[in-house]
Write a protein that holds these residues in place. Structure first.
Motif, PDB file in Angstrom:
ATOM      1  N   VAL A 128      64.206 -51.253  27.749  1.00 36.24           N
ATOM      2  CA  VAL A 128      64.278 -49.888  28.275  1.00 36.24           C
ATOM      3  C   VAL A 128      64.791 -48.873  27.055  1.00 36.24           C
ATOM      4  O   VAL A 128      65.293 -49.397  25.975  1.00 36.24           O
ATOM      5  CB  VAL A 128      65.159 -49.655  29.438  1.00 36.24           C
ATOM      6  N   ASN A 171      66.797 -44.562  32.247  1.00 41.15           N
ATOM      7  CA  ASN A 171      66.276 -45.916  31.522  1.00 41.15           C
ATOM      8  C   ASN A 171      64.768 -45.629  31.485  1.00 41.15           C
ATOM      9  O   ASN A 171      64.109 -45.791  32.824  1.00 41.15           O
ATOM     10  CB  ASN A 171      66.654 -47.200  32.080  1.00 41.15           C
ATOM     11  N   ALA A 189      61.471 -47.373  31.177  1.00 34.52           N
ATOM     12  CA  ALA A 189      61.001 -48.900  30.941  1.00 34.52           C
ATOM     13  C   ALA A 189      59.785 -49.012  29.905  1.00 34.52           C
ATOM     14  O   ALA A 189      58.658 -48.167  30.180  1.00 34.52           O
ATOM     15  CB  ALA A 189      60.367 -49.478  32.306  1.00 34.52           C
TER      16      ALA A 189
END
Length: 266
Positions: A36, A251, A253
């Motif tokens: 991430v 975050n 991905a």
């Protein structure tokens, strides 16, 4: 004597047992791993605007209460427009005579009983009255504050009888049907991000909850002052718990890697 002590120390050191160190062992194997990119951003509504006064005057009507649900085009606040309405009535009263005079000259010109210049003057007078009426109506409308879209009204900042000037903040209206997150990433991450990419966000107000989102827009230009790229993501679940202006940690991905040997950080 000194030689004897040195010999005994050497003998004791030679017979000292080895030091035993405790270790923790685990079996590692290949597995999926999703790296991430971390970022910070802020929450913003689908649409939001602070509605301000477009003309100076005294507030005559407040038709909205703090926290009300409002519809697009709904009248929220009205500023005194009595002078403009009186002017509008006076101008509209002159319109029938001007129109009749224009029609009369048009018929006279058709029968060669009047000049084209007289017709032009009559038409000009009629058109000027129409323009004045439209201008006055626009002035009246500027004194009426309408909701620009469906949403929720914030705290109303004015009261009946209050004198407001141009730019006075009236009330904030927000469309929270969809909540968005605006954040930035270094341009070095440009190849790693794309529209539709999954994002997870947390906010300080709800630290135990994670909000899933996806990237909906990537600014086509890099900010020359910071070297960062502006990115926008839309929250896909739990948006009713968020308020605009909240600080968010994200975050982003990256593509999942397979057969990766993963070990604990500690």
């Amino acid at each position: 004597m000194q030689q004897f002590i040195s010999m005994k120390k050497a003998e004791a050191a030679a017979n000292m047992p080895e030091t035993v160190s405790q270790i923790t062992a685990m079996t590692v194997k290949g597995q999926e791993w999703t790296p991430v990119i971390t970022a910070v951003g802020s929450i913003r509504p689908n649409q939001g605007a602070m509605i301000s006064a477009q003309a100076a005057g005294t507030v005559t009507k407040v038709l909205v209460e703090s926290g009300d649900k409002v519809k697009k085009g709904q009248l929220l606040v009205e500023i005194d427009s009595s002078a403009e309405r009186a002017s509008l009535k006076a101008t509209e009263a002159q319109l029938p005579a001007a129109q009749a005079n224009y029609n009369r000259y048009r018929n006279l010109v058709a029968s060669n009983s009047a000049s084209k210049a007289e017709l032009d003057n009559a038409q000009s007078t009629y058109n000027q009255l129409l323009a004045t009426i439209e201008s006055t109506k626009a002035q009246i409308e500027r004194r009426q504050i309408y909701a620009p879209f469906d949403g929720e009204a914030g705290i109303v900042n004015v009261n009946v009888g209050q004198y407001v000037t141009v730019g006075t903040e009236i009330v904030r209206v927000e469309d929270q049907s969809a909540m968005k997150i605006r954040f930035t990433l270094p341009q070095t991450n440009l190849e790693d991000i794309f529209v539709g990419q999954k994002v997870t966000a947390t906010v300080d107000a709800l630290p135990a909850r994670t909000f899933p989102a996806k990237i909906t827009a990537i600014d086509p230009a890099v900010d020359t002052a910071t070297g960062l790229i502006n990115i926008e993501a839309i929250v896909t679940e739990g948006q009713d718990k968020l308020l605009s202006g909240m600080f968010a940690r994200l975050n982003v991905a990256l593509p999942t890697l397979y057969d990766q040997i993963v070990v604990p950080q500690i």
